[in-house]
Motif scaffolding. Structure first.
Motif, short mmCIF file in Angstrom:
data_model
loop_
_atom_site.label_atom_id
_atom_site.label_comp_id
_atom_site.label_asym_id
_atom_site.label_seq_id
_atom_site.Cartn_x
_atom_site.Cartn_y
_atom_site.Cartn_z
N ARG A 99 0.85 -1.19 0.00
CA ARG A 99 0.00 0.00 0.00
C ARG A 99 0.89 1.24 0.00
NH1 ARG A 99 0.68 2.66 4.62
NH2 ARG A 99 1.05 1.53 6.56
N ILE A 100 0.30 2.38 -0.13
CA ILE A 100 1.04 3.63 0.04
C ILE A 100 1.58 3.66 1.46
CG2 ILE A 100 0.82 6.15 0.21
CD1 ILE A 100 -1.24 5.98 -2.06
N GLY A 101 2.88 3.88 1.59
CA GLY A 101 3.51 3.91 2.90
C GLY A 101 3.87 2.54 3.45
N GLY A 102 3.72 1.49 2.64
CA GLY A 102 4.01 0.13 3.10
C GLY A 102 5.50 -0.15 3.16
N LYS A 103 5.85 -1.24 3.84
CA LYS A 103 7.25 -1.61 4.01
C LYS A 103 7.48 -3.04 3.55
CE LYS A 103 10.98 -1.65 7.39
NZ LYS A 103 11.41 -1.22 8.72
N CYS A 104 8.55 -3.24 2.80
CA CYS A 104 8.94 -4.55 2.29
C CYS A 104 10.29 -4.93 2.91
CB CYS A 104 9.05 -4.50 0.77
SG CYS A 104 9.74 -5.98 0.03
N ILE A 105 10.36 -6.12 3.47
CA ILE A 105 11.60 -6.62 4.06
C ILE A 105 12.07 -7.81 3.23
CG2 ILE A 105 12.69 -7.56 6.12
CD1 ILE A 105 10.61 -5.99 7.77
#
Length: 189
Positions: A99-105
């Protein structure tokens, strides 16, 4: 001890040992939904026992994944994604489903692989965060032990060890693991 996953929708790519453990951890830390994708139906069935609320087999393509994420998030995308496979299509899925502002690790890409074309504009306009994670600190291991002590009995971790071998038979353990595509084998002294 909620924090990182409290009320969030999380996508996990890869239902191996790390993916299942991450599923259990984010679920125990308050994730509202945990969507997990893999190419193995057997592993996806196991993921349900570790807290996955939605599973998607992506062996043919990623269209079903995009549809599942769209449905589960009402079109917004996931709050947090974890990549454990180490293959470019998996990385792409983790970034694209945010999403907008999401984080992927990113965890799985620990070996040389082809470059991945990424739309930097979509990262910037989407205010997306991408973080690599490699190795563990003593604090990470302490967190894992606290998690296992507190929640380990709620998940079937013991079922992930397919067979136990003696130290003298370690070669057979490796061969068994390769021949049977199991989560883990144990080698005991």
């Amino acid at each position: 001890m909620l924090g990182i996953a409290d009320k969030k929708i999380v996508f996990i790519s890869g239902a191996g040992m790390l993916g299942l453990t991450a599923t259990a951890m984010v679920k125990s830390r308050g994730a509202r939904d945990v969507i997990i994708a893999d190419i193995s139906n057997e592993r996806l069935e196991m993921a349900k026992q570790f807290g996955a609320t939605s599973t998607v087999n992506i062996s043919r393509n990623s269209e079903e994944l995009r549809a599942a994420v769209h449905e589960r998030t009402e079109g917004r995308g996931v709050d947090l994604s974890f990549e454990f496979c180490g293959v470019n299509p998996s990385v792409e899925n983790c970034i694209e489903t945010l999403r907008i502002g999401g984080k992927c690790i990113l965890v799985g890409s620990t070996f040389p692989s082809p470059s991945l074309p990424v739309s930097i504009e979509s990262i910037v306009r989407g205010i997306k965060q991408i973080q690599g994670l490699h190795n563990y600190t003593p604090g990470d291991l302490a967190t894992a032990l606290v998690f296992l002590d507190r929640y380990g009995s709620q998940y079937p971790f013991g079922n992930l060890v397919a067979k136990t071998f003696s130290l003298e038979d370690a070669h057979s353990a490796f061969q068994y693991s390769m021949d049977h595509n199991v989560f883990r084998v144990a080698v005991t002294p």
